[in-house]
Write an enzyme that holds these catalytic residues in place. Structure first.
Site, PDB file in Angstrom:
ATOM      1  N   ALA A 188      17.082  -5.811   6.563  1.00 57.57           N
ATOM      2  CA  ALA A 188      15.905  -4.955   6.742  1.00 57.57           C
ATOM      3  C   ALA A 188      16.145  -3.932   7.854  1.00 57.57           C
ATOM      4  O   ALA A 188      15.700  -2.788   7.766  1.00 57.57           O
ATOM      5  CB  ALA A 188      14.679  -5.800   7.065  1.00 57.57           C
ATOM      6  N   ASP A 189      16.830  -4.345   8.891  1.00 57.59           N
ATOM      7  CA  ASP A 189      17.101  -3.424   9.993  1.00 57.59           C
ATOM      8  C   ASP A 189      18.004  -2.282   9.553  1.00 57.59           C
ATOM      9  O   ASP A 189      17.917  -1.166  10.074  1.00 57.59           O
ATOM     10  CB  ASP A 189      17.753  -4.170  11.162  1.00 57.59           C
ATOM     11  CG  ASP A 189      16.750  -5.042  11.892  1.00 57.59           C
ATOM     12  OD1 ASP A 189      15.615  -4.589  12.104  1.00 57.59           O
ATOM     13  OD2 ASP A 189      17.103  -6.179  12.242  1.00 57.59           O
ATOM     14  N   MET A 190      18.893  -2.572   8.614  1.00 59.11           N
ATOM     15  CA  MET A 190      19.811  -1.529   8.141  1.00 59.11           C
ATOM     16  C   MET A 190      19.088  -0.605   7.163  1.00 59.11           C
ATOM     17  O   MET A 190      19.211   0.619   7.253  1.00 59.11           O
ATOM     18  CB  MET A 190      21.019  -2.171   7.454  1.00 59.11           C
ATOM     19  CG  MET A 190      21.788  -3.066   8.373  1.00 59.11           C
ATOM     20  SD  MET A 190      22.417  -2.153   9.817  1.00 59.11           S
ATOM     21  CE  MET A 190      22.476  -3.482  11.011  1.00 59.11           C
ATOM     22  N   GLY A 220      16.918   1.417   9.285  1.00 59.98           N
ATOM     23  CA  GLY A 220      17.684   2.308  10.160  1.00 59.98           C
ATOM     24  C   GLY A 220      18.302   3.472   9.411  1.00 59.98           C
ATOM     25  O   GLY A 220      18.195   4.627   9.832  1.00 59.98           O
TER      26      GLY A 220
END
Lengths: 414, 401
Positions: A164-166, A169
């Site tokens: 999810a962070d990628m 991002g």
């Protein structure tokens, strides 16, 4: 050599944890001047690694740091002066934080009309759950990813990382680039309200369409291929390496030609000629027996040699790389210079994740190690804002900035 | 201009196969005119399921639908002299070409970067390949599973002592597609200065390795090979627990005092009220113990009730939900995340996942449903390139289009 693509673009970076810093890492790598607005003291990130190595070093290389106390009005005033000198302001707080500081888009556009504000909150700025607190694993759970990656009994298997962070991002970086492009055309800035949750949901599309179009409840795919049928398809256990028995090879076979090359590479064993393995359909139907046969073969091979053998034959396969395989033993990544080395001072160096893009004319570069908190206050507060040393000392005394007092970690810790 | 997207005015030729189609879609969603150039008969990605109504057909692949929303379709045989010639004419008015053929394939067809840049010095060519254009693995074969393996993504999923587990969704491909779109935009920004394009070499393995946030940093920063830890997140701040109706995600970040008061109120706090746990560094060090206590506590809760109440206390808890739940999600509904896309030839519309971001000045939107095979041949070739109707018939006869 031409300048880096984003040379001359200044980004005021309020992001923290992972998703936001991933977005600004992309921009910094491509030549933007990213000024991280840091704060002193401990955080969930500071306990994960020192500042200049490990995850913090990896996320924040190529960036500058100034430490401003946004909890006091004079700190906000400093930040607003920096906004006037910036092209993009980016944050990944939940919706209320920037607003409470008076740093929301409407307030900043009053200071600088053409500013681009990218807010990468967890669930977006509107809606009943705009103020939910979330991290990457929270979003995996809410989005169905946690449940759809399961052990055989259906229990969540557990992601090692936070996709999810990628997703959030990279989406944030792309939003910044698109908004910059639009501003070049029209002179107009804008506000982008990015929900990390939606960024994640946006890329499980085929499964979501299967639900909305076919009303089909999704099952964890386990080792079913998610890009058309394949068999064999999965991970196969290999011979231990230096006492490590956690060695695996991934194999994916779709076409009949690949299967025939695979069988030949294995030395055409009699079992592979059986009717039950003759076609893809039959191999799918008799998968557990097929997998058992292949495991019996792979168990005797080193993962590296098995990959070399199969790739030589044109069969999609790869070592299931652990950290050492990836960072120290992959000859391909090494040759492409994917783990660049950065000096940390006093002769000490570290290596960080490289840039997966090679632009032929304007190659990006990993130029500098992650900054200590406030390391660039001479440049940011002195040169950009024109504050004298006396003024800065007063601000430090008043608790408006955390002045830089020399390296606290990094060389020593490395 | 009110409804224009951020990338309106850009023209992109999309030659990608099924591995890299998200790249062009990300640009099309923001208004770029992305023309999918398919071989006659259609892109092989149209044969990948699931299919609408489970009827396999090139115009019913949900895989294709998702990755090709907002694009136009032109069928063109690039192996044919006339096909190449038409393609080069398209290139002369294009800003970017995106492709995912094996390294060297296009050059052999006379359509490599060198040739394309002679036609149009401003064109950007973005090549998304499993291992990039150089290096010893350059010609290796890979799918998403193999890339997840060699990119370090697969090894860390699942429990110790059990086989690594494959992630949900094509995360290696998607990581590469984001980077492909980012690289294309960066090359466009560089072109602003001198009008010159360039070749963007994207390695899917590298994009995958970049998307695993902790494996390389732990190795280089602490000499540690990250293991599989089951649902205990590598940061040690999260773990999955079990409620009677499903699973829940625990988190020890957030307001610890509120959490302990709540758990203590239920008589389940055991030793969690001890002062040492106020330090989140200590909570992290002894994460297993804390999560064991919390696992006992959540046994009496429905997962959604737990989530709602936790979030009221600003605790980053989550219910572990199936993907179906997204269609009923109040937050996604309030933000109109799902969008209706009309498919007139099927006589109905379908709900698609929508925008990952709300651009307030230049909205993300649905411009057109995914194209039927070759749907825009006439529009692109006749109306825009000036090919005559007779000539079009000849091209079709020779199987060029």
């Amino acid at each position: 050599m031409a300048d880096a693509p984003l040379a001359g673009i200044r980004v005021l970076d309020f992001t923290w944890v992972v998703a936001g810093p991933v977005a600004t890492r992309v921009l910094a790598d491509q030549g933007a001047e990213v000024i991280k607005v840091d704060r002193g003291g401990e955080s969930a990130m500071s306990v994960l690694s020192p500042r200049r190595i490990g995850i913090n070093g990896d996320l924040n290389r190529n960036k500058l740091s100034v430490a401003i106390n946004m909890a006091v009005p004079a700190g906000v005033e400093l930040a607003r002066r920096l906004v006037k000198l910036s092209d993009i302001v980016i944050d990944n707080f939940s919706a209320r934080v920037m607003r409470n500081w008076g740093m929301d888009y409407a307030s900043l556009a009053a200071v600088k009309p053409e500013i681009i504000c990218i807010s990468m909150s967890g669930l977006g700025h509107s809606g009943p759950r705009a103020n939910y607190v979330s991290y990457g694993p929270t979003l995996h759970a809410l989005g169905g990813l946690t449940l759809m990656m399961a052990e055989e009994d259906g229990a969540p298997a557990g992601y090692g990382y936070s996709y999810a962070d990628m997703a959030g991002g990279y989406t944030g970086a792309l939003a910044a680039l698109a908004a910059l492009w639009h501003r070049r055309r029209t002179g107009r800035g804008q506000f982008v309200d990015l929900s990390q949750f939606e960024a994640l949901c946006a890329v499980i599309g085929p499964a979501l369409l299967d639900i909305s179009v076919n009303r089909r409840a999704q099952q964890p795919p386990r080792y079913d291929s998610q890009e058309g049928p394949a068999a064999p398809h999965g991970v196969y256990r290999c011979r231990p390496r230096d006492g490590d028995d956690d060695r695996w090879l991934a194999i994916s076979i779709r076409s009949q030609a690949q299967w025939e090359r695979f069988v030949k590479a294995l030395g055409s064993p009699p079992w592979a000629a059986a009717e039950k393995f003759r076609t893809l359909f039959l191999r799918m139907r008799n998968r557990s027996e097929l997998d058992a046969r292949i495991n019996a073969w792979s168990r005797e091979q080193s993962a590296e040699q098995a990959m070399a053998l199969l790739q030589q034959a044109g069969v999609p396969s790869g070592v299931v790389a652990n950290g050492a395989d990836l960072c120290a033993r992959d000859p391909h990544l090494a040759e492409r210079g994917f783990w660049p080395r950065l000096p940390l001072g006093e002769g000490v160096t570290t290596q960080v994740t490289g840039i997966p893009l090679k632009l032929s004319r304007t190659p990006a570069a990993v130029r500098s190690a992650a900054p200590e908190v406030g390391e660039h206050d001479d440049y940011v507060l002195g040169q950009l804002l024109g504050l004298s040393s006396a003024e800065r000392a007063d601000l430090a005394t008043a608790g408006v900035i955390w002045p830089y007092t020399g390296a606290k970690s990094g060389a020593a810790a490395a | 201009m009110e409804n224009a997207g951020a990338l309106t005015g850009l023209r992109v030729l999309d030659l990608t196969g099924h591995r890299a189609q998200l790249c062009g879609r990300l640009l099309a969603d923001m208004g770029a005119d992305v023309i999918k150039v398919e071989p006659p008969g259609g892109d092989p990605a149209r044969r990948i399921g699931p299919f609408a109504g489970d009827l396999p057909h090139p115009d019913r692949s949900l895989f294709f639908w998702f990755y090709n929303l907002n694009k136009r379709s032109l069928t063109l045989e690039l192996g044919h002299e006339r096909g190449r010639e038409l393609f080069l004419r398209l290139v002369s008015s294009a800003d970017a070409v995106i492709e995912s053929f094996a390294p060297g394939f296009l050059a052999k067809q006379g359509l490599g970067y060198e040739q394309l840049s002679r036609t149009n010095p401003g064109v950007i060519v973005t090549s998304l390949t499993p291992f990039g254009q150089s290096g010893p693995y350059r010609d290796f074969e890979a799918d998403d599973t193999v890339l997840a393996a060699l990119g370090g993504m697969l090894y860390v999923n699942g429990s110790p002592g059990r086989p690594p587990v494959r992630p949900f969704g094509l995360q290696a491909y998607h990581s590469a597609a984001y980077y492909g779109a980012i690289g294309t935009m960066c090359a466009l920004m560089a072109r602003e200065r001198d009008g010159l394009g360039q070749w963007v070499d994207l390695s899917m393995q590298e994009a995958t390795a970049s998307a695993v946030e902790h494996v390389a940093p732990s190795f280089f920063g602490a000499g540690q090979v990250e293991p599989r830890r089951g649902t205990l997140h590598w940061s040690r701040f999260f773990r999955v627990g079990k409620c009677p109706d499903g699973y829940v995600l625990h988190c020890t970040l957030g307001d610890w005092t509120s959490l302990v008061e709540w758990v203590a109120g239920d008589g389940k706090a055991q030793d969690l009220h001890e002062a040492k746990w106020n330090d989140f560094v200590v909570r992290r060090q002894q994460a297993e113990h804390i999560f064991d206590v919390l696992d006992e506590w959540v046994k009496d809760y429905a997962s959604n009730d737990l989530l709602e109440r936790a979030q009221l206390l600003r605790l980053p808890y989550a219910a572990v939900r199936p993907p179906e739940a997204l269609f009923e999600d109040a937050q996604l509904k309030a933000r109109d995340f799902f969008v209706e896309v009309e498919h007139p030839e099927l006589g109905r519309s379908f709900r698609y996942p929508g925008a990952p971001y709300l651009f307030h000045g230049t909205p993300w939107r649905v411009y057109r449903r995914p194209p039927l095979v070759g749907e825009h041949c006439r529009q692109v070739l006749c109306d825009e390139l000036g090919v005559g109707a007779d000539e079009l018939a000849v091209l079709a006869g020779e199987k060029v289009i």
